[in-house]
Design an enzyme around this catalytic site. Structure first.
Site, mmCIF file in Angstrom:
data_model
loop_
_atom_site.group_PDB
_atom_site.id
_atom_site.type_symbol
_atom_site.label_atom_id
_atom_site.label_comp_id
_atom_site.label_asym_id
_atom_site.label_seq_id
_atom_site.Cartn_x
_atom_site.Cartn_y
_atom_site.Cartn_z
ATOM 1 N N GLU A 489 47.809 37.955 13.788
ATOM 2 C CA GLU A 489 48.974 37.380 13.096
ATOM 3 C C GLU A 489 49.838 38.427 12.407
ATOM 4 O O GLU A 489 51.055 38.361 12.459
ATOM 5 C CB GLU A 489 48.496 36.443 11.983
ATOM 6 C CG GLU A 489 48.281 35.029 12.379
ATOM 7 C CD GLU A 489 47.891 34.200 11.171
ATOM 8 O OE1 GLU A 489 48.538 33.189 10.944
ATOM 9 O OE2 GLU A 489 46.944 34.567 10.443
ATOM 10 N N LYS A 604 54.978 29.400 7.711
ATOM 11 C CA LYS A 604 53.871 29.014 6.838
ATOM 12 C C LYS A 604 53.457 27.576 7.076
ATOM 13 O O LYS A 604 52.283 27.252 7.128
ATOM 14 C CB LYS A 604 54.274 29.222 5.374
ATOM 15 C CG LYS A 604 53.185 28.863 4.369
ATOM 16 C CD LYS A 604 52.015 29.806 4.463
ATOM 17 C CE LYS A 604 50.869 29.442 3.538
ATOM 18 N NZ LYS A 604 49.612 30.067 3.998
HETATM 19 C C1 F6R Z 1 46.773 31.275 9.741
HETATM 20 C C2 F6R Z 1 47.537 30.144 9.263
HETATM 21 C C3 F6R Z 1 47.691 28.970 10.158
HETATM 22 C C4 F6R Z 1 47.431 27.692 9.359
HETATM 23 C C5 F6R Z 1 47.718 26.449 10.220
HETATM 24 C C6 F6R Z 1 47.419 25.165 9.472
HETATM 25 O O1 F6R Z 1 46.789 32.323 8.825
HETATM 26 O O2 F6R Z 1 48.045 30.161 8.191
HETATM 27 O O3 F6R Z 1 46.844 29.042 11.263
HETATM 28 O O4 F6R Z 1 46.106 27.697 8.931
HETATM 29 O O5 F6R Z 1 49.059 26.456 10.609
HETATM 30 O O6 F6R Z 1 48.141 25.097 8.295
HETATM 31 P P1 F6R Z 1 47.761 24.080 7.159
HETATM 32 O O7 F6R Z 1 46.461 24.522 6.592
HETATM 33 O O8 F6R Z 1 48.885 24.148 6.178
HETATM 34 O O9 F6R Z 1 47.631 22.738 7.809
#
Ligand code: F6R
Length: 609
Positions: A489, A604
């Protein structure tokens, strides 16, 4: 992903909008724009690239109000100034910023072209501004309501009407929208971070609701045009929590916050019952007795949250003796999934807004299933729509690469597994052991963080490798996947995680001197097996970096580099083994001069499919 902020009040909107956009930067974007009403006309400025480029392109002493602004993460149409938002109707009467995707935009565009509306961009968003303009006969409420009934897809929208300089309109379906109520001013944003410097009084717009704001009042209506009452909430967020402080990057700050975040996840002890060797969790919305009727568990999530869900399933199976599996939400959603009446689902999401996870949760609920949320963001859609759940309380996570949410999600799963496990087969003495081990974790994380320089040197040594293999077994297999994800990433180095057991069934063909293999080897069930897998790599002249919690002679011989983390029970070990991997990814990206907090192409909060 895209970010929205709008302002109506007596102040000049420009600095408020620009500052708001900067607080949304962390979500990931590729262009930005701002639209104002100035001297009864729309004034729009848009720029590809960073907000700083937009800022420097703005005329000096620009002022206007009300205003809207946007950070765009391209979906429909390339990254350029024209495709950035706001998008303005061809008659100049309506400007809009949009998060989400309009599925039927092609059909609508054809109709609008026939009506004589012009298009300059390749976006689905320009269809919205033109559609509202086409439905507009002097009444913004009528125009917006009619238009959104014609839209199919997801949206968080904020509109400006040139004829109504005292009005800001927002609408939502699938993309979050929050109203901030200030002193003779109102803000609309996709994310509370954008407005918290101005007000802490907020309320949420729900799907299929439209909100009309002037500087003093608000009115929210649903699709039937009935007024919806809103309760104002007080946001509990300090500005320092969303600022970098003395750290060079949010990611490093958040890695270092993990000892505190883990403590918050077990409620500073408040979620533990040490005398009984168990945990107590409010908010689950399930009576304890009901757990006896649950015979299977499915945990879902995406990316890092999915890897935490895998660890959660492992813990629940091992400790609570319940068949438990983890699934990627995006895949589950489109399967003809079987929802057993004795099943319990957990949706894991830091942001609580990930569309894949949200949609899978809704699919399960529509089939009569019960879904509990494991979220960080209070007030998020998953937190609000789940049938109960547990907040991880990690605090705001700003860096695109998730770190502290992962360790906090694992902590919460540990509490859940302990609580259910104690109802079944875990004796009180073992429960107490788990609690003691958990209490010791924050200090052990500190001890790893104190040695971050060692990891920095390791990252420096290996930074020119183009490929990395991450391997582990058992409960650390998802940690290997997470370590590889972190590295790719933010450093853009190709890295893949594997079960060390599966490796010889094909991927071993990848082994070469140029491709380092990073192993996680912890004391417990699979330690000897991992050593065997390391031998297989060594026999093929592969270089090995090992993260281990046991100082073993054979391990030292097999490892080109070895980093020892403190010992703990195997089930808690991911809370420690992941820390050096996060630091390794971070220092590699820094050494390669990458944009750590806003890696290319990433967002994000992924609110599109
Ligand atoms: C990796 C990352 C993504 C999130 C994914 C889910 O560093 O940030 O893989 O983990 O997009 O995001 P949430 O937890 O907000 O549902």
């Amino acid at each position: 992903m895209c970010g929205i902020i709008g302002y109506i009040g007596d102040r000049n909107a420009v600095p408020i909008l620009i500052e708001g956009l900067k607080r949304l930067e962390y979500r990931g974007y590729d262009s930005a724009g701002i639209g104002l009403i100035r001297r009864k006309r729309l004034d729009v400025h848009k720029k590809e690239g960073k907000i700083a480029s937009l800022e420097s392109a703005l005329p000096e002493k620009l002022s206007g109000k009300p205003g809207i602004a946007h950070t765009r993460w391209a979906t429909h149409g390339g990254v350029n100034d024209t495709n950035a938002h706001p998008q303005v109707s061809s008659d100049g009467k309506v400007a809009v910023v949009h998060n989400g995707i309009i599925d039927n935009y092609c059909k609508l565009k054809k109709k609008l072209l026939k009506e004589g509306f012009g298009f300059q961009s390749e976006t689905d968003t320009e269809v919205i501004s033109n559609l509202v303009a086409s439905n507009y006969n002097g009444d913004p409420e009528e125009a917006v309501q009619k238009s959104i009934s014609q839209l199919e897809g997801t949206y968080g929208l904020v509109f400006l009407f040139t004829d109504h300089p005292d009005l800001l309109v927002g609408a939502r379906n699938g993309s979050p929208l929050i109203v901030g109520v200030g002193d003779k001013e109102m803000l609309l944003a996709s994310d509370v971070n954008a407005i918290v410097a101005h007000t802490r009084q907020i309320f949420h717009i729900e799907d299929r609701e439209t909100v009309f704001l002037d500087k003093r009042s608000y009115k929210t209506i649903n699709t039937k045009n009935s007024v919806v009452a809103k309760e104002i909430e007080q946001v509990d967020l300090e500005l320092a929590e969303i600022e970098k402080g003395d750290f060079p990057h949010f990611m490093l700050k958040e890695i270092f916050e993990q000892p505190d975040a883990v403590v918050r996840s077990f409620g500073g002890g408040g979620r533990l019952l040490p005398d009984f060797g168990t945990a107590k969790l409010g908010g689950l919305n399930i009576e304890k007795q009901e757990f006896f009727d649950i015979n299977r568990i499915v945990t879902i999530g995406m990316g890092t949250a999915y890897y935490a869900a895998m660890i959660g399933a492992h813990l629940l199976e091992n400790m609570a003796r319940l068949p438990a599996t983890a699934e990627q939400a995006a895949e589950l959603r489109y399967r003809n999934v079987i929802v057993h009446k004795d099943a319990l689902f957990f949706a894991v999401s830091q942001s609580g807004e990930t569309l894949d996870t949200l949609a899978a949760m809704r699919e399960i609920q529509n089939r009569g299933g019960r879904v509990l949320g494991i979220c960080n963001a209070a007030g998020s859609t998953i937190a609000r729509e789940s049938d109960g759940g547990v907040f991880i309380h990690a605090g705001p996570e700003i860096s695109v690469a998730s770190t502290k949410a992962f360790t906090s999600q694992i902590t919460v799963f540990l509490l859940l597994a302990l609580m259910i496990g104690r109802m079944k087969n875990i004796p009180v003495s073992l429960g107490k052991n788990y609690i003691d081990e958990l209490w010791a974790i924050p200090d052990k994380i500190h001890r790893i963080l104190d040695r971050c320089e060692e990891i920095r040197q390791l990252a420096d040594k290996y930074r020119s490798s183009n490929h990395f293999l991450f391997m582990a077994r058992g409960i650390n297999y998802p940690v290997a996947l997470e370590g590889a994800l972190k590295l790719k990433e933010i450093s853009y180095i190709h890295a893949e995680g594997f079960s060390a057991g599966d490796f010889k069934h094909g991927p071993i063909a990848l082994v070469s001197e140029e491709t380092p293999a990073l192993f996680i080897a912890v004391k417990g069930e699979t330690f000897e097996k991992v050593l065997g897998n390391m031998e297989e790599i060594k026999a093929r002249k592969g270089r090995i970096i090992t993260i281990a919690n046991v100082d073993d002679e054979r391990l030292r011989e097999l490892s080109d580099d070895l980093f020892l983390v403190p010992e703990t029970d195997e089930l808690l070990s991911p809370l420690l083994t992941v820390i050096p991997l996060q630091l390794f990814a971070y220092y590699t990206a820094v050494a390669l001069k990458k944009d750590v907090d806003q890696p290319r192409n990433l967002a994000k909060t992924v609110t599109v499919e």
